[in-house]
Design a protein around this motif. Structure first.
Motif, PDB file in Angstrom:
ATOM      1  N   THR A 191       0.985  -0.618  -0.093  1.00  0.00           N
ATOM      2  CA  THR A 191      -0.355  -0.124  -0.406  1.00  0.00           C
ATOM      3  C   THR A 191       0.864   1.523   0.272  1.00  0.00           C
ATOM      4  N   PHE A 192       0.596   2.168  -0.738  1.00  0.00           N
ATOM      5  CA  PHE A 192       1.641   3.432  -0.698  1.00  0.00           C
ATOM      6  C   PHE A 192       0.684   4.858  -0.487  1.00  0.00           C
ATOM      7  N   SER A 193       2.009   5.521  -0.794  1.00  0.00           N
ATOM      8  CA  SER A 193       1.484   6.675  -0.243  1.00  0.00           C
ATOM      9  C   SER A 193       0.951   7.604  -0.984  1.00  0.00           C
ATOM     10  N   LEU A 194       0.816   7.590  -2.167  1.00  0.00           N
ATOM     11  CA  LEU A 194       0.298   8.266  -3.977  1.00  0.00           C
ATOM     12  C   LEU A 194      -0.473   7.132  -4.739  1.00  0.00           C
ATOM     13  N   MET A 195      -1.352   7.412  -5.711  1.00  0.00           N
ATOM     14  CA  MET A 195      -1.869   6.440  -5.853  1.00  0.00           C
ATOM     15  C   MET A 195      -1.132   5.320  -7.071  1.00  0.00           C
ATOM     16  N   HIS A 196      -1.608   3.881  -7.180  1.00  0.00           N
ATOM     17  CA  HIS A 196      -1.041   2.942  -7.740  1.00  0.00           C
ATOM     18  C   HIS A 196      -1.086   2.789  -9.177  1.00  0.00           C
ATOM     19  N   PRO A 197       0.197   2.822 -10.267  1.00  0.00           N
ATOM     20  CA  PRO A 197      -0.278   2.408 -11.912  1.00  0.00           C
ATOM     21  C   PRO A 197      -1.267   1.420 -12.419  1.00  0.00           C
ATOM     22  N   LEU A 198      -1.371   0.669 -11.253  1.00  0.00           N
ATOM     23  CA  LEU A 198      -2.497  -0.552 -11.704  1.00  0.00           C
ATOM     24  C   LEU A 198      -3.751  -0.570 -11.153  1.00  0.00           C
ATOM     25  N   GLU A 199      -3.812   0.624 -10.153  1.00  0.00           N
ATOM     26  CA  GLU A 199      -5.500   1.725 -10.541  1.00  0.00           C
ATOM     27  C   GLU A 199      -5.889   1.623 -12.026  1.00  0.00           C
ATOM     28  N   VAL A 200      -5.023   1.657 -12.680  1.00  0.00           N
ATOM     29  CA  VAL A 200      -5.574   2.444 -14.084  1.00  0.00           C
ATOM     30  C   VAL A 200      -5.649   1.563 -14.972  1.00  0.00           C
ATOM     31  N   LYS A 201      -4.261   0.503 -15.224  1.00  0.00           N
ATOM     32  CA  LYS A 201      -4.374  -0.182 -16.191  1.00  0.00           C
ATOM     33  C   LYS A 201      -5.064  -1.516 -15.488  1.00  0.00           C
ATOM     34  N   LEU A 202      -5.533  -2.050 -14.114  1.00  0.00           N
ATOM     35  CA  LEU A 202      -6.571  -3.065 -14.057  1.00  0.00           C
ATOM     36  C   LEU A 202      -8.046  -2.442 -14.758  1.00  0.00           C
ATOM     37  N   ALA A 203      -8.138  -1.180 -14.460  1.00  0.00           N
ATOM     38  CA  ALA A 203      -9.515  -0.073 -14.808  1.00  0.00           C
ATOM     39  C   ALA A 203      -9.826   0.008 -16.481  1.00  0.00           C
ATOM     40  N   GLN A 204      -8.404  -0.012 -16.307  1.00  0.00           N
ATOM     41  CA  GLN A 204      -9.086  -0.140 -18.368  1.00  0.00           C
ATOM     42  C   GLN A 204      -8.759  -1.688 -18.885  1.00  0.00           C
ATOM     43  N   LEU A 205      -8.625  -2.632 -17.886  1.00  0.00           N
ATOM     44  CA  LEU A 205      -9.173  -3.864 -18.618  1.00  0.00           C
ATOM     45  C   LEU A 205     -10.398  -4.159 -18.220  1.00  0.00           C
ATOM     46  N   ILE A 206     -10.553  -3.570 -17.381  1.00  0.00           N
ATOM     47  CA  ILE A 206     -12.148  -3.727 -16.923  1.00  0.00           C
ATOM     48  C   ILE A 206     -13.318  -3.196 -17.540  1.00  0.00           C
ATOM     49  N   ARG A 207     -12.597  -2.016 -18.020  1.00  0.00           N
ATOM     50  CA  ARG A 207     -13.464  -0.850 -19.071  1.00  0.00           C
ATOM     51  C   ARG A 207     -13.900  -1.981 -20.814  1.00  0.00           C
ATOM     52  N   GLU A 208     -12.501  -3.006 -20.450  1.00  0.00           N
ATOM     53  CA  GLU A 208     -12.782  -3.919 -22.130  1.00  0.00           C
ATOM     54  C   GLU A 208     -13.449  -4.728 -21.730  1.00  0.00           C
ATOM     55  N   VAL A 209     -13.345  -5.579 -20.642  1.00  0.00           N
ATOM     56  CA  VAL A 209     -14.432  -6.720 -20.882  1.00  0.00           C
ATOM     57  C   VAL A 209     -15.732  -6.353 -19.885  1.00  0.00           C
ATOM     58  N   VAL A 210     -16.234  -5.750 -19.181  1.00  0.00           N
ATOM     59  CA  VAL A 210     -17.581  -5.837 -18.466  1.00  0.00           C
ATOM     60  C   VAL A 210     -18.144  -4.847 -19.068  1.00  0.00           C
ATOM     61  N   PRO A 211     -19.237  -4.932 -20.334  1.00  0.00           N
ATOM     62  CA  PRO A 211     -19.781  -4.126 -21.172  1.00  0.00           C
ATOM     63  C   PRO A 211     -20.635  -2.954 -19.551  1.00  0.00           C
ATOM     64  N   ASN A 212     -20.933  -1.570 -20.646  1.00  0.00           N
ATOM     65  CA  ASN A 212     -20.923  -0.658 -19.776  1.00  0.00           C
ATOM     66  C   ASN A 212     -20.329  -0.012 -18.601  1.00  0.00           C
ATOM     67  N   ALA A 213     -18.933  -0.766 -18.864  1.00  0.00           N
ATOM     68  CA  ALA A 213     -18.229  -0.057 -17.638  1.00  0.00           C
ATOM     69  C   ALA A 213     -17.260   1.167 -17.900  1.00  0.00           C
ATOM     70  N   GLU A 214     -18.338   1.839 -18.166  1.00  0.00           N
ATOM     71  CA  GLU A 214     -17.844   4.056 -18.761  1.00  0.00           C
ATOM     72  C   GLU A 214     -16.938   3.951 -17.397  1.00  0.00           C
ATOM     73  N   SER A 215     -17.204   4.191 -16.151  1.00  0.00           N
ATOM     74  CA  SER A 215     -16.750   4.203 -14.977  1.00  0.00           C
ATOM     75  C   SER A 215     -15.610   3.147 -14.005  1.00  0.00           C
ATOM     76  N   VAL A 216     -14.441   3.301 -13.487  1.00  0.00           N
ATOM     77  CA  VAL A 216     -14.264   1.878 -12.662  1.00  0.00           C
ATOM     78  C   VAL A 216     -14.363   2.942 -11.145  1.00  0.00           C
ATOM     79  N   ARG A 217     -14.929   2.000 -10.097  1.00  0.00           N
ATOM     80  CA  ARG A 217     -13.443   2.862  -8.693  1.00  0.00           C
ATOM     81  C   ARG A 217     -13.409   0.958  -7.978  1.00  0.00           C
ATOM     82  N   TYR A 218     -12.922   1.242  -6.823  1.00  0.00           N
ATOM     83  CA  TYR A 218     -12.769   0.054  -6.111  1.00  0.00           C
ATOM     84  C   TYR A 218     -12.712   0.377  -4.814  1.00  0.00           C
ATOM     85  N   ALA A 219     -13.139  -1.149  -3.546  1.00  0.00           N
ATOM     86  CA  ALA A 219     -13.201  -1.342  -2.508  1.00  0.00           C
ATOM     87  C   ALA A 219     -12.459  -2.636  -2.328  1.00  0.00           C
ATOM     88  N   LYS A 220     -13.324  -3.072  -0.968  1.00  0.00           N
ATOM     89  CA  LYS A 220     -12.752  -4.577  -0.791  1.00  0.00           C
ATOM     90  C   LYS A 220     -13.378  -5.164  -0.070  1.00  0.00           C
TER      91      LYS A 220
END
Ligand SMILES: Cc1ncc(COP(=O)(O)O)c(C=O)c1O
Length: 444
Positions: A99-128
């Motif tokens: 866990t880091f003190s700034l955002m991590h690039p994986l947040e973006v990389k994963l969101a791009q992949l999710i947008r590619e495979v999940v219909p209508n995933a125009e936006s993506v956010r994470y929780a636990k």
């Protein structure tokens, strides 16, 4: 000698499980953090209580007994235990930090992949957790529509807005109940009866075990659009299993928001909210959906590799095929033996055995089946949560075991002797109630 996955002579020795359980007595209320994993869902006195390790589709308990697992962590182990590609990704990320003190690039990389495979995933956010994701979706829906009432169907987690409508409702202000009502799956009238001008969202698991009838999901889609209601698909089970893009892909229907967890990171804790950008962007100012661990990188790395693996290996297709083999095999055994009080329901990726009162007490019958499967090296809580690691051999062996167990059940049923053949305590009813509770009185 501990039991293995074979036709053992004895029930598993669970001495160490019981020792740990006794240590937990008075220390951990109700013992378990997840009801489905707890003693109430496993025949106490026969079933192992604590698991130590897993590999693929097999697990080993603290006494060293080995089982084929059909619970798979109650959903998350979509690929299998210690799946090399995912574990490597976690280890690689661990070298760099968690866990880091700034955002991590994986947040973006994963969101791009999710947008590619999940219909209508125009936006993506994470929780636990799943409940954080459904709660965020509900809050977004309320903010977007300016309305309050939620209509739901299925299980959506431990949070106030949902759990207030169940029997476990203490500790929640009474007023909360006035804003959540349930409707019955495949019963459009139960939805129409409950909708009013204050309905903000309809949230449901697109399928549980029953198939949608009469275009139920399409009808909900139309209704929500007409009445300015946010349609939320709770895809904790269907996501990345039914199809890579979940039920939205499978049925060709776009929800406004879709939430995921369980299968997406092969056991790592992450949940995902996806959907329309005009709704999701409310988190920029009005809707607060932020947490310390949302950008935790081990889970992001695991989720990225899990989705890639599922995509490259067409995992949903495999789950469908292997699940079909199991379901068909069980149906054949039931038909051959004229056992009409047991049935197997659900989509192939996740099926469930049901016991009808015409055969006797359903919980006693389920307890008997569980106890006898355990003796044969199969860990089963009533469901078959298929993973990519369940092999053809696993299924063939499981069907041989079912053949013995179901014919033994039938003999016990014919002799009215199920309860006396139980070696431990009868299972408790599962907590999930999905129909006919807290429905809204019809609007005039
Ligand atoms: C359909 C569905 N929604 C939400 C949840 C809640 O998820 P969690 O237990 O991670 O909060 C679950 C958990 O079983 C679930 O099955």
């Amino acid at each position: 000698m501990p039991n293995t996955i074979t036709f053992n002579n004895d029930y598993p020795d669970i001495t160490e499980s019981l020792r740990i359980y006794n240590e937990a007595t008075g220390l951990i209320p109700n013992y378990t953090q997840t009801l489905a994993k707890g003693p109430g869902q496993h025949v106490f006195g026969v079933a192992p209580i604590y698991l130590k390790s897993g590999k693929g589709s097999h697990v080993i308990d603290v006494d060293g007994n080995e089982f084929i697992d059909y619970t798979m962590g109650v959903g998350p182990l979509s690929l299998g235990y210690c799946y090399p590609r995912i574990d490597e990704a976690i280890k690689r990320q661990l070298e760099d930090g968690i866990t880091f003190s700034l955002m991590h690039p994986l947040e973006v990389k994963l969101a791009q992949l999710i947008r590619e495979v999940v219909p209508n995933a125009e936006s993506v956010r994470y929780a636990k957790s799943g409940n954080e994701a459904t709660t965020a979706a509900v809050r977004l829906a309320r903010a977007f529509t300016g309305k309050n009432t939620i209509l739901c169907c299925g299980y959506h987690g431990s949070q106030d807005w949902y759990i207030c409508v169940t029997d476990w409702d203490k500790g929640i202000p009474e007023i909360t109940k006035e804003y959540t009502y349930t409707f019955n799956y495949n019963d459009l009238d139960s939805v129409l009866n409950s909708i009013d001008d204050d309905t903000a969202a309809i949230i449901l698991e697109p399928v549980v075990f029953e198939e949608p009838q009469n275009d139920f999901l399409q009808q909900l889609r139309v209704l929500c659009t007409e009445r300015n209601i946010v349609l939320i698909f709770d895809e904790m089970w269907t996501g990345f299993r039914m199809a890579l893009g979940g039920a939205q892909e499978y049925f060709g229907i776009k929800a406004d928001l879709a939430v995921f967890s369980k299968a997406v990171a092969n056991g790592m804790p992450i949940s995902i909210v996806t959907g329309r950008n005009d709704i999701m962007k409310l988190v920029e100012k009005e809707v607060f959906f932020y947490n310390t661990f949302g950008g935790e990188a081990l889970s992001l790395a695991a989720a990225y590799e899990t989705i890639q693996e599922m995509k490259e290996r067409e995992v949903p297709k495999y789950l469908n095929e292997i699940g079909y083999k199991l379901k068909k095999g069980i149906n054949d055994i039931l038909a051959f033996n004229n056992i009409d009080y047991v049935s197997v329901a659900g989509y192939n990726f996740r099926t469930m055995l049901s016991f009808n009162v015409s055969g006797g007490n359903p919980l006693e019958m389920k307890s008997f089946v569980q106890q006898e499967l355990l003796k044969r090296g199969i860990l089963w809580g009533g469901y078959h949560n298929m993973s990519y690691s369940h092999s053809q051999d696993d299924i063939s062996y499981t069907l041989q075991a079912y053949n013995e167990v179901l014919t033994a059940l039938d003999e016990a049923v014919q002799n009215n002797a199920v309860s006396e053949m139980l070696k431990g305590e009868v299972l408790k009813a599962v907590f999930r109630k999905v129909t006919n509770f807290n429905t809204k009185p019809k609007n005039n």
